[in-house]
Motif scaffolding. Sequence first.
Motif, mmCIF file in Angstrom:
data_model
loop_
_atom_site.group_PDB
_atom_site.id
_atom_site.type_symbol
_atom_site.label_atom_id
_atom_site.label_comp_id
_atom_site.label_asym_id
_atom_site.label_seq_id
_atom_site.Cartn_x
_atom_site.Cartn_y
_atom_site.Cartn_z
ATOM 1 N N ALA A 160 -3.810 1.505 8.554
ATOM 2 C CA ALA A 160 -2.708 0.951 7.752
ATOM 3 C C ALA A 160 -1.529 1.909 7.660
ATOM 4 N N LEU A 161 -1.768 3.211 7.879
ATOM 5 C CA LEU A 161 -0.694 4.206 7.806
ATOM 6 C C LEU A 161 -0.180 4.461 9.217
ATOM 7 N N PHE A 192 -8.476 4.898 0.713
ATOM 8 C CA PHE A 192 -8.024 3.792 -0.135
ATOM 9 C C PHE A 192 -7.389 2.668 0.683
ATOM 10 N N THR A 193 -6.700 3.039 1.781
ATOM 11 C CA THR A 193 -6.001 2.019 2.563
ATOM 12 C C THR A 193 -6.954 1.116 3.338
ATOM 13 N N THR A 194 -8.215 1.494 3.409
ATOM 14 C CA THR A 194 -9.207 0.629 4.058
ATOM 15 C C THR A 194 -9.805 -0.370 3.070
ATOM 16 N N LYS A 195 -9.538 -0.162 1.785
ATOM 17 C CA LYS A 195 -10.117 -1.020 0.746
ATOM 18 C C LYS A 195 -9.073 -1.894 0.048
ATOM 19 N N TYR A 196 -7.811 -1.406 -0.006
ATOM 20 C CA TYR A 196 -6.774 -2.121 -0.738
ATOM 21 C C TYR A 196 -5.564 -2.363 0.148
ATOM 22 N N TRP A 201 0.295 -3.010 -2.022
ATOM 23 C CA TRP A 201 -0.080 -2.818 -3.428
ATOM 24 C C TRP A 201 -0.172 -1.329 -3.762
ATOM 25 N N LEU A 202 -0.706 -0.540 -2.838
ATOM 26 C CA LEU A 202 -0.810 0.904 -3.051
ATOM 27 C C LEU A 202 0.567 1.557 -3.135
ATOM 28 N N ARG A 203 1.493 1.132 -2.263
ATOM 29 C CA ARG A 203 2.847 1.702 -2.306
ATOM 30 C C ARG A 203 3.562 1.303 -3.592
#
Length: 222
Positions: free
Chosen positions: A59-60, A75-79, A83-85
């Motif tokens: 995702a990154l 975290f980017t593999t789960k959410y 939303w994280l940004r």
Amino acid sequence: RPGRFSSRMMRSVLCLALAAGASAFAPSLPMSTARATKSISGMKMQNSDSVPFLPRPAALDGKMVGDVGFDPLGFTTKYDIKWLREAELKHGRIAMLAAAGSMAQDIFTFPGVEKVVSGAKMTGVHDVLVKQGAMGQLLLWLSFLEVFGTIALFETLEGKRAPGDFKFDPLNFSKNDVTAKKYALAEVKNGRLAMMGIGGMVHGYFLTGKGPIELLSNFKAL
């Protein structure tokens, strides 16, 4: 010797942790020089820019401002990355305001404030306002603002809005693409720094009962 080995190991771990944390604030490097690649069964696996011994999360991909591939906990593999940004920008902005306010308390006092909080600072102000019932009013109005933030978040997840974009730019920082990218990166980096900074300020107050500026001006080595 077990004691000496343990001490050396602890110093090594701290150095690695500091290096990884500092790299999260560094600007992204060009793709050609920043990413080490490995060929595995015809597929290319890219390593993280900030933590070279870990794979770069899918995702990154470097498209997001301030992205240096730092996600050691996955975290980017789960959410959803959007939303994280949104959460990072929101908490970074709050932390910048909190850090500025914490330092301002040691420099000057707004008229009438001392009558309300009796010279309390930092978390001490929170405790005073809870006793007075004022925190209930703050909670009510902030919850009202959260309703609009939630609506905006749904638009972000649907791809209708960029994370953190409330079209608030009274000083016209985003007048062109160059300045927009410059200040977007500055906001992300300063927000990350502020989140760590306000944590240190609060814990410093817990230990000493002094604000950040007051603590620095009366610093004594342990």
